[in-house]
Write an enzyme that holds these catalytic residues in place. Structure first.
Site, PDB file in Angstrom:
ATOM      1  N   HIS A  71       0.853  -1.181   0.000  1.00  0.00           N
ATOM      2  CA  HIS A  71       0.000   0.000   0.000  1.00  0.00           C
ATOM      3  C   HIS A  71       0.889   1.231   0.000  1.00  0.00           C
ATOM      4  O   HIS A  71       1.955   1.244   0.627  1.00  0.00           O
ATOM      5  CB  HIS A  71      -0.920  -0.012   1.234  1.00  0.00           C
ATOM      6  N   HIS A  83      -3.563   8.942   0.844  1.00  0.00           N
ATOM      7  CA  HIS A  83      -3.488   7.649   0.149  1.00  0.00           C
ATOM      8  C   HIS A  83      -4.839   7.311  -0.458  1.00  0.00           C
ATOM      9  O   HIS A  83      -5.885   7.759   0.014  1.00  0.00           O
ATOM     10  CB  HIS A  83      -3.031   6.536   1.094  1.00  0.00           C
ATOM     11  N   CYS A 172      -3.822   2.528  -5.650  1.00  0.00           N
ATOM     12  CA  CYS A 172      -3.033   3.431  -4.807  1.00  0.00           C
ATOM     13  C   CYS A 172      -1.648   3.688  -5.379  1.00  0.00           C
ATOM     14  O   CYS A 172      -1.061   4.755  -5.158  1.00  0.00           O
ATOM     15  CB  CYS A 172      -2.933   2.873  -3.387  1.00  0.00           C
TER      16      CYS A 172
END
Length: 241
Positions: A71, A83, A172
């Site tokens: 991530h 994010h 992401c």
């Protein structure tokens, strides 16, 4: 046809990478973040411990390695990280207080399936979700040099809000690479596509799909729902290999 193929590829990508165990919260936590994978080969240094001293600069690219995915986020300063994370809740309610609460696993999974996400700002601790953080490790893997830290952070701040989500085309990693390098790319997606191409090139899969199709016809009977896949899927794989 293209939309259907994209949909099938995204679901295959999801099934190839997500295990049930990755949806469980780490000990002591009740809500989840995006499932992520370890990729230490881009950085020889150990990740920063989430509870230890942080030396992040505004515009830094942060990675959180976990079991399956990685991530990504952009550090904005003052212990804040922007994010992109799948989230169904903004579609269901306009209550900003509920939306700002940490994204649970259920919210995340429904966001993936419905293709809805948020670019949001959370604390470093909530972003890390109990894992170590890699700092600017992607700088070694992306050919483009990074923009100035202030420009990176401003790009991230301008994009905060709800967005359409795609496992393959808008995740992401696309968000942070656009902010830091000026071009949206995803190394995780590229690796998956390379794996998919190698799978298609393997002609053994043609005979396997043909066998499974014939087996389904024998078990379920000959009909358009069994005969067409039996013919079209092996033929498509054969032509593409």
């Amino acid at each position: 046809m293209l939309d259907s193929l994209t949909f099938l590829l995204e679901k295959l990508f999801l099934l190839a990478h997500i295990k049930f165990s990755s949806l469980l919260s780490p000990p002591g936590r009740e809500s989840g973040d995006a499932p992520v994978t370890k990729r230490f080969d881009r950085d020889d240094a150990p990740p920063h411990a989430p509870g230890g001293p942080q030396k992040f600069q505004r515009g830094d690219l942060l990675e959180v390695p976990r079991t399956l995915f990685t991530h990504f986020g952009i550090y904005l300063g003052d212990n804040r990280v922007a994010h992109l994370i799948p989230d169904i809740l903004p579609v269901l309610t306009a209550d900003s207080r509920q939306i700002q609460e940490m994204v649970t696993n259920t919210r995340l999974l429904l966001g993936v399936l419905s293709k809805h996400a948020s670019i949001r700002v959370d604390s470093v601790e909530d972003f890390a979700y109990g894992a170590g953080i890699l700092l600017n490790a992607m700088d070694r893997a992306v050919p483009r040099g990074p923009l100035s830290g202030e420009e990176v952070a401003r790009r991230a701040e301008r994009l905060v809000g709800t967005v359409q989500y795609s496992l393959l085309w808008n995740n992401c990693e696309h968000f942070v690479t656009y902010c830091r390098y000026g071009a949206a790319v995803s190394l995780q997606t590229d690796k998956f596509c390379e794996w998919l191409k190698s799978l298609i090139r393997d002609q053994r899969n043609v005979f396997l799909t043909a066998f499974l199709g014939i087996l389904s016809m024998g078990c379920l009977g000959i009909s358009s729902s069994t005969a067409l896949p039996t013919l079209l899927v092996p033929f498509t794989l054969w032509m593409a290999s």
